[in-house]
Structure formats: structure tokens, C-alpha cells
Design a protein around this motif. Structure first.
Motif: not given
Length: 412
Positions: A163-164, A228, A231
Motif C-alpha cells: 500500500d505504501d 494486486n 492496483k
């Protein structure tokens, strides 16, 4: 831009290689894929040193462009006469050739030089049915190489989680900087992203099962991996038009400060100007599933003796020479990679120090196209590039990959 070698040129090169391989015991023909400047210079220096130590051997060192070599090897291994030494990759990339009897058994080189002790870490990757078929000369870490100055100028810290990383992509995009450079023209760089996303989403054990055909590509766990990856695409992480660039052609944005990161192996570093390297550092691909052990890609490169070599004794003499710690040191210090020989000192370098420390605490894979079969790797890597260009087609792509997996490995 590099001049591409056509199929006709590859065939001509292969014929030239085999034609120059004579029956004389005083000859040694080496066919290498070390076409980039740093590896070419490193091996030319070691070959020259071998010539000096063995003046009775006429050494021919033939270098083929790295991508073209992947076709050339399939030709010269089945010719009547091949080169005496070839370059290739450990793991599944060599397994098919070994099974077909195209690589010579060099267990005597390992035994006579005590390599089972000094090269124990890479020995399993070149051992089949208890015999050794290659001599690893380097291995190296993969990870994310990044511009520290670009991060600092834009208030971006080293990502601790995926996420970072996605948030960093959004921040850099807002500043007009491409977060990640990549060149997928030759497909394998996209496979690096799949490897890491799958290992971080599902763990190394599942990843290896998938590589060995023991799991389905349309399994929900692979679907989660691709979600993922989606994203990162949605966050605008990747440079535009990456499908038109080789991995080398994707370097200028990083050099110019127009891109911030590159997920790749440490072979990137020798290609970069000193001032770029001074502004760069390295971090491990961050966590996706909390608490999951981090698998790492650590590809191993090797030299081998083709079964159709005409001068096997000279070839084995060269491999023994190459295995000596001082020669392993010289090659890996020039390549800025890690020497498989435990008695060879690695270069004191911030990237290699970080990589060595990381790999010492990690379980490792080879790389997508080295861990699975060449046939599956070809369609898999094409599917990954297709996904990066058309992410809405993900389920169709995975179903197509599963059809190929079932055809190659059998139904589950």
C-alpha cells in the motif's frame, strides 16, 4: 537503440560457431551471451588470463547478443558439432536440455576441485539425478532500485508495505514523474512483477507449485495476485509504452530522473553512470500479506559443456580455471554480482551488501522463466505483458494460461 539480430543472422552465427569448432585438442571454442559491456569485458579479461596460462590452447571467444543467444543455443546444441563451452541459466531453464542429453556431465570438475564444499549454495540448482551439469559463475538479488534524490525531493519514503508503494506511485505521478520504469519488449521483466506479487500474495511454496504445474493459473490465489497487480496499473505505477522498450532501453528515464524506481536484478547497476548510481539505493519488495515470509528471486548464471563439444578436456580445464576463487572474484566484482564460491570475496558495494544480507534471511526462487518449463514460460510471460496492456482481460488471460498449463503438465 541496439541493432536486433534477425533469425537469419542467428542461424548464420550458429553455423559459424559450429564450423569453427575443430577436432584439434589444442582448441577451445566458447559461445557466450555476455553481450552487454560489463559482462563482456569481465569474461574477455578472464579468457585472456586463461590463454596466458594455457598458451598451447587456441581459444575462440564468440559473443552473441543476449536475446539472440536464446535461439542460437537451441541450434548449436543439436548440431553435429557444438562449441566447447556455453553460457546458460540454472534450474528449469537447463533441465530440459539435461533431460535430452544435450549438456555433458561435469561431475568430475566438481569433485576434482572440491566445489561441493565451496559452491554448496548453488549446487542443487545444477544437479540432476545426483550429477552436476553446470558451473555457476554468479547469482544476484532482485529488488527495487530507486532514486533517493527523487524520493527525497517529493517527500516519498521507502515503502514498508505494498500500500505504501501504491501511495508512492500516486505521489510521484502527481509530480510528473514516472514511478516505475520497465521495458517489457522481451517479456521477462513483466514476469519479475508476477513473481514478486505472487510470492508476496500467496507465499513461495504456492509460487513454486505453480511454476511446477502443480497449481492452476485460474486458481483464486492467482486471481488475487493479478488483482494486486491491477492496483499498481490503476495507480499509474508503470512508464508508458513499456512494451516497446528492452530492459536497457528503459534505463534512460531512471538515469535522467524522469522515473523513480526499477524492479530488476543487480545487473542493472554496472550499466548506469556513476552519478546516477551515487543517487540510488535498493529496497526489498514490500509485504502484501502481513507476516508472510518473503520469497526472493536470486537467479544463477552458469557455464556448461555441450554434449556435442569436440574439446571436452579443454572445456573442463576452463571450467576448473573459472571456479578458482580469484577468477570468481574478478568476474563478480566486474559484474557487481555475488560469487557462488564461498572463498571468493564479493565487491564491497551498498547494493550487493544489501542483497547478500537479504538473501541470507530469505528462501529463494530462480525466476519465472527459470523455475517453470520453457514452453510454459513463453506463454506465461506473453500473458503477463498482455495483462499489463489489457488488464480487463485478466480472467480470459488466466484461463488461456491454465489451458496451456494443463496441456504441458496435465490435468489436476
Amino acid at each position: 537503440m541496439k541493432r536486433m539480430i534477425t533469425g537469419a543472422a542467428v542461424a548464420a552465427t550458429t553455423l559459424a560457431l559450429t564450423a569453427t569448432t575443430a577436432l584439434s585438442e589444442g582448441e577451445l571454442v566458447i559461445s557466450a551471451n555476455t553481450s552487454d559491456a560489463a559482462p563482456r569485458a569481465a569474461f574477455e579479461a578472464v579468457v585472456d588470463k586463461f590463454r596466458t596460462a594455457n598458451p598451447d590452447i587456441d581459444v575462440q571467444f564468440n559473443v552473441i547478443e543476449h536475446e539472440a543467444y536464446k535461439t542460437a543455443i537451441r541450434n548449436f546444441l543439436v548440431a553435429d558439432e557444438g562449441p566447447d563451452v556455453g553460457f546458460w541459466f540454472a534450474g528449469n531453464r537447463m533441465a530440459g536440455f539435461v533431460e535430452k542429453g544435450l549438456f555433458a556431465d561435469i561431475s568430475d570438475v566438481w569433485a576434482e576441485n572440491g566445489l561441493a564444499e565451496t559452491m554448496a549454495s548453488t549446487m542443487p540448482s545444477i544437479t540432476f539425478d545426483g550429477k552436476q551439469y553446470g558451473l555457476p559463475y554468479s547469482y544476484y538479488q532482485w529488488g527495487i532500485y530507486y532514486r533517493e534524490d527523487v524520493f527525497a525531493d517529493n517527500g516519498v519514503g521507502v515503502p514498508a508495505t505494498y500500500d505504501d508503494l501504491l501511495a508512492a506511485c500516486e505521489t510521484l505521478n502527481a509530480a510528473g514523474i514516472a514511478p516505475v520504469t520497465i521495458g517489457t519488449k522481451f517479456l521477462w521483466t513483466a514476469a519479475g512483477w508476477f513473481d514478486y506479487l505472487n510470492m508476496r500474495t500467496n507465499g513461495l511454496e504456492f509460487h513454486i507449485d505453480l511454476m511446477l504445474g502443480k497449481a492452476k493459473y485460474n486458481d483464486d490465489r492467482v486471481v488475487a495476485t493479478m488483482a494486486n497487480w491491477r492496483k499498481a496499473l490503476d495507480a499509474g505505477c508503470f512508464i508508458e509504452n513499456h512494451q516497446n522498450y528492452s530492459w536497457q532501453e528503459a534505463q534512460p528515464p531512471l538515469i535522467n530522473g524522469e522515473a523513480a524506481m526499477y524492479l530488476i536484478g543487480n545487473f542493472l547497476v554496472p550499466n548506469l553512470p556513476e552519478d546516477t548510481v551515487a543517487n540510488m539505493n535498493f529496497f526489498q519488495f514490500p509485504d502484501i500479506t502481513p507476516g508472510m515470509a518473503r520469497g526472493e528471486d536470486a537467479p544463477t548464471d552458469l557455464v556448461f559443456v555441450p554434449a556435442n563439444a569436440q574439446n571436452k578436456d579443454n572445456a573442463k580445464k576452463f571450467l576448473a580455471f573459472l571456479s578458482q576463487p580469484e577468477n570468481a572474484e574478478a568476474i563478480n566484482q566486474a559484474l557487481q554480482t555475488l560469487p557462488p564460491n564461498s572463498e571468493a570475496k564479493p565487491l564491497n558495494d551498498k547494493f550487493l551488501n544489501a542483497g547478500a544480507a537479504m538473501l541470507a534471511q530469505s528462501q529463494t526462487a530462480q525466476f519465472y522463466d527459470r523455475d517453470t518449463t520453457p514452453e510454459m514460460a513463453k506463454v506465461g510471460m506473453q500473458g503477463f505483458q498482455d495483462f499489463m496492456l489489457n488488464p480487463d482481460d485478466v480472467l480470459e488471460i488466466l484461463d488461456e494460461l491454465e489451458e496451456e498449463r494443463a496441456r504441458i503438465f496435465g490435468d489436476l
